[in-house]
Write an enzyme that holds these catalytic residues in place. Sequence first.
Site, mmCIF file in Angstrom:
data_model
loop_
_atom_site.group_PDB
_atom_site.id
_atom_site.type_symbol
_atom_site.label_atom_id
_atom_site.label_comp_id
_atom_site.label_asym_id
_atom_site.label_seq_id
_atom_site.Cartn_x
_atom_site.Cartn_y
_atom_site.Cartn_z
ATOM 1 C CG ASP A 274 -1.883 1.128 1.251
ATOM 2 O OD1 ASP A 274 -2.310 1.536 0.160
ATOM 3 O OD2 ASP A 274 -2.222 1.617 2.338
ATOM 4 C CG ASP A 510 -1.621 2.050 7.055
ATOM 5 O OD1 ASP A 510 -2.253 1.900 5.984
ATOM 6 O OD2 ASP A 510 -1.204 3.146 7.447
#
Length: 778
Positions: A274, A510
Amino acid sequence: MPDRTGRSVADIVRSNVFTRINAILGVLFVLVLATGSLIDGMFGLLIVANSVVGVVQELRAKRTLDKLAIVGQARPVVRRDGVARAVAPGEVVLDDLIELGPGDQIVVDGEVQEGEHLEIDESLLTGEADAIGKVAGDQVLSGSFVVSGSGAYRATKVGRDAYAAQLAAEASKFTLVNSELRNGIDTILKVITYLLIPAGLVTIYNQLFSSHESWRSALNGMVAALVPMVPEGLVLMTSIAFAVGVVRLGQRQCLVQELPAIEGLARVDVVCADKTGTLTENGMRLAEIRVLSDVPQKSLRAALAAMAADDPRPNASVAAIAEGCPDDPGWSRSAVAPFSSAKKWSGSSYGAHGNWLLGAPDVLLDPDSEAAATAQRIGATGLRVLLLAESDRPVDAPDAPGTVTPRALVILEQKVRPDARETLEYFAGQDVSIKVISGDNAVSVGAVATSLGLPGGQDPVDARELPTGADDMADAVEQHTTFGRVRPDQKRSMVSALQSRGHTVAMTGDGVNDVLALKDADIGVAMGAGSPATRAVAQIVLLDNKFSTLPHVVAEGRRVIGNIERVSNLFLTKTVYSVLLAFLVGVAGIGSQIFHYDPMPYPFLPRHVTIAAWFTIGIPAFILSLAPNNERARTGFVPRVLRLAVPSGSVIGVMTFIAYLIAYQGAGQTETEKVHASTTALITLLIIAVWVLAIVARPWAWWKVVLIAGSVAGYLILFTVPFTRHFFKLDPSDTALTGAAVVCGLIGIVLVEFAWWLTAAPTGVAGRMLTRRGERES
């Protein structure tokens, strides 16, 4: 909830002491003691060593995991007596009121008491991918998490009664199962068990009935034949390597929630990362508010300040806006639309002050508009761009956002992690592909990837244009490296697409939008500062939030697997030559009764097989199991190990038997001649076994050469110092027999080397070793 690591101290001690291998060695130790020869019972120290080392290492790993688990666990916010405070999950009791916000994990079952656009994702429990809206009175289950909105629920089932308690407890145990490495070793041990039975029966019959030796000598010979058949250190070394890996990673603030993850990450060939929170830091700064209309900037700042102040759980972008626009005008909010990864915008209605939207420009704007072009141009520089706009209807209307009037571009600065480039370069050097998958604007994602030197970063793909077919999706994900505007369900599909092409995929993330992909990836890696939901489903949590920790995890996994494969070669070579030698001597002894020639007892005493393992297996295996090893793990562990162990063990067994035949003086041999014969056989065995150690240690480094030289020096001391010669019943004084032993040993070295090149070269092992050697020399 049960303890995270599952096993108590008593369980750890019990499982390391009462093992099958310790039981076999224990019985043989008692038999040796019955003969009155305590010296020959030295192998009994292995029982103590196996148990003590195993217990100590597992306790260290348990203690490390326990400490890290406390740091990494979700901490629900509980409201008691009107005061909200974060507590440990174990402190939640029945009827507690637990507050919820985006990304929060639901830790116990309960009933919703209050909710504002509360949406819960229960996919981890039910498989239902769509978020489910919850209102007061609805049930919520532990193991689900909040996608958007906020609220509070009352705990109705806690501890073991909660829906996900058994699943969580089982998934969090300190476990060494479900890995190719462990399964391979189990397979090897089963095969060895089957070999032990016939070899043991032949040996027992030969020693007790054919050899015509005293019962003490016969028992000692039988034990000497059986002890080396047991790969007593193989399971121990594996456990040590895993446990030391956990402790090493724990020192780097890396929580390994499932031990096989260490092995799994070593097999990874694609890492899906990400952007936000992984390649860039979580924190942002409001850089500019670029006005797009005639509305005064003061009014725009007031709208931004109001929206930021009204958000109970601001994300990184909203937190930066709140810091840059601190003057809350105190407007009264009449409607709210929480942000979600699916729609990419949030909004608040303030009556006469307007209906305000904050979201992705490429979602809310006409792509052909000048404002959209400006946003894309700014995003291409790596900045994060949000659109502040007004709507012609309340933000909670069914057809919201309706007609959107752009007011300003909110430009945020994202700081690229200083260690991101180095980490990406490491993976590139290890032939691990990187895929950047983000919910942000594709051009912005591409700019960050390009700044880090990631190949393909200059050609980002907007995930809204990705094909929906499985094969077409897999082709697109294989060909490109950078993707923007990826929905949570698309992240999951992209991971599945890569897996369908045979890749082992690690996913890092996250945010709550990463949960589904983290769960489906072969290895899920969460950031410690990420949402509780991501930490709950990931196998590895980077508590220091450093992407640069990941190479250390990969290296640790490779060290564990590569080194266990090395030491497995040593232990199994010993098993093969022990079984073969026992068969040859046993069959020769049985043949003596049929063809009426002198019976042949087993050549070695238990003390001989003990010292044979000291410097060819025991000490070297321990050192090699902890050494650096950066070769990527491959499938086919068992065939590769057997490819070296079987021919090497066969050569050792046959050449040792030949040396014994040369030195054996028949049933009437004196005690001195008996010692000469056993010494001759032992010299041949040790010469070839040390060379097998040298092969396993390849490619050689200075410390490996020292290790091999140390092994040779150790045996020279045992054979030359008068005390050790007497203590271990060694006598190499017959130069003719010692010369014959050396010749047999040298022939064995040539055969082992030939077998290695014959079996290793087709698998590419030899080529890789020569390449590394050439690189070092150049």
